[in-house]
Design a protein around this motif. Structure first.
Motif, short mmCIF file in Angstrom:
data_model
loop_
_atom_site.label_atom_id
_atom_site.label_comp_id
_atom_site.label_asym_id
_atom_site.label_seq_id
_atom_site.Cartn_x
_atom_site.Cartn_y
_atom_site.Cartn_z
N UNK A 178 0.84 -1.20 0.00
CA UNK A 178 0.00 0.00 0.00
C UNK A 178 0.88 1.25 0.00
N UNK A 179 1.88 1.26 0.87
CA UNK A 179 2.78 2.42 0.94
C UNK A 179 3.51 2.65 -0.38
N UNK A 180 3.98 1.57 -1.00
CA UNK A 180 4.73 1.67 -2.25
C UNK A 180 3.85 2.05 -3.43
N UNK A 181 2.69 1.44 -3.55
CA UNK A 181 1.83 1.61 -4.72
C UNK A 181 0.83 2.76 -4.61
N UNK A 182 0.58 3.23 -3.40
CA UNK A 182 -0.42 4.29 -3.22
C UNK A 182 0.24 5.54 -2.62
N UNK A 183 0.77 5.43 -1.43
CA UNK A 183 1.28 6.60 -0.73
C UNK A 183 2.53 7.19 -1.38
N UNK A 184 3.37 6.37 -1.98
CA UNK A 184 4.61 6.86 -2.58
C UNK A 184 4.44 7.34 -4.02
N UNK B 236 -6.44 8.76 -3.90
CA UNK B 236 -5.18 9.30 -3.37
C UNK B 236 -4.41 10.01 -4.46
N UNK B 237 -3.80 11.14 -4.08
CA UNK B 237 -2.90 11.86 -4.97
C UNK B 237 -1.72 12.33 -4.14
N UNK B 238 -0.53 12.00 -4.60
CA UNK B 238 0.71 12.37 -3.91
C UNK B 238 0.68 11.96 -2.44
N UNK B 239 0.19 10.76 -2.18
CA UNK B 239 0.23 10.20 -0.84
C UNK B 239 -0.85 10.68 0.11
N UNK B 240 -1.77 11.50 -0.38
CA UNK B 240 -2.82 12.05 0.48
C UNK B 240 -4.18 11.64 -0.04
N UNK B 241 -5.05 11.21 0.88
CA UNK B 241 -6.41 10.89 0.45
C UNK B 241 -7.11 12.16 0.04
N UNK B 242 -7.79 12.09 -1.12
CA UNK B 242 -8.53 13.24 -1.65
C UNK B 242 -10.01 12.91 -1.60
N UNK B 243 -10.75 13.77 -0.98
CA UNK B 243 -12.18 13.56 -0.89
C UNK B 243 -12.53 12.51 0.14
N UNK B 244 -13.83 12.28 0.28
CA UNK B 244 -14.29 11.32 1.28
C UNK B 244 -14.13 9.88 0.81
N UNK B 245 -14.13 8.97 1.76
CA UNK B 245 -14.22 7.54 1.44
C UNK B 245 -15.67 7.28 1.07
#
Length: 148
Positions: free
Chosen positions: A13-19, A86-95
């Motif tokens: 998750x960290x590698x493929x989404x947050x990074x 997610x964009x640039x490691x930050x969740x955008x908008x609501x879940x």
């Protein structure tokens, strides 16, 4: 087949989404035990397919129960299916949790538009850097332009 990788650990998750610094990453969380998740499988697979207007968006999935439970817990989710952007490691908008396909498509379109607006300068600079420099009066360059 579309690329719709399954994430099985917080490290993935960290590698493929947050990074990820370039793409809008759509995280689709489903459950193999949830009838609603199963019914939306085809929809989510289609959402993951590359689209001309969303070339800088990609989807990943987390499936519970199983290895994805660590991610499910970290995201503090309580329902499936759920969709997060997610964009640039930050969740955008609501879940978003639920099965309303029109709502998910609308959230996806809006997230793509927001990503493209926020990353416009980055995308333009990257595109310009990828273009070969053509000197004025360079006949080969002129031929290449005509062929393109």
């Amino acid at each position: 087949p579309p690329t719709f990788p399954t994430l099985n650990s917080l490290e993935e998750f960290n590698t493929n989404v947050l990074a990820d610094e370039e793409f809008l990453v759509v995280v689709v969380v489903t459950s193999s035990l949830c009838q609603h998740s199963a019914s939306l499988r085809t929809f989510f697979t289609a959402l993951a397919e590359p689209k001309p207007q969303a070339t800088k968006a990609r989807c990943v999935q987390v499936v519970v129960p199983g290895p994805g439970e660590e991610i499910f817990s970290q995201l503090k989710l309580h329902r499936t299916p759920s969709v997060l952007f997610y964009l640039k490691g930050t969740q955008r908008g609501p879940t978003f949790s639920g099965t309303n396909q029109a709502k998910i498509e609308g959230l996806f379109r809006n997230a793509v538009l927001d990503r493209n607006e926020e990353m416009r300068e980055y995308d333009e600079a990257k595109l310009a850097a990828a273009q070969p420099a053509v000197a004025e009066g360079d006949e080969e360059g002129e031929e290449a332009e005509e062929d393109a």
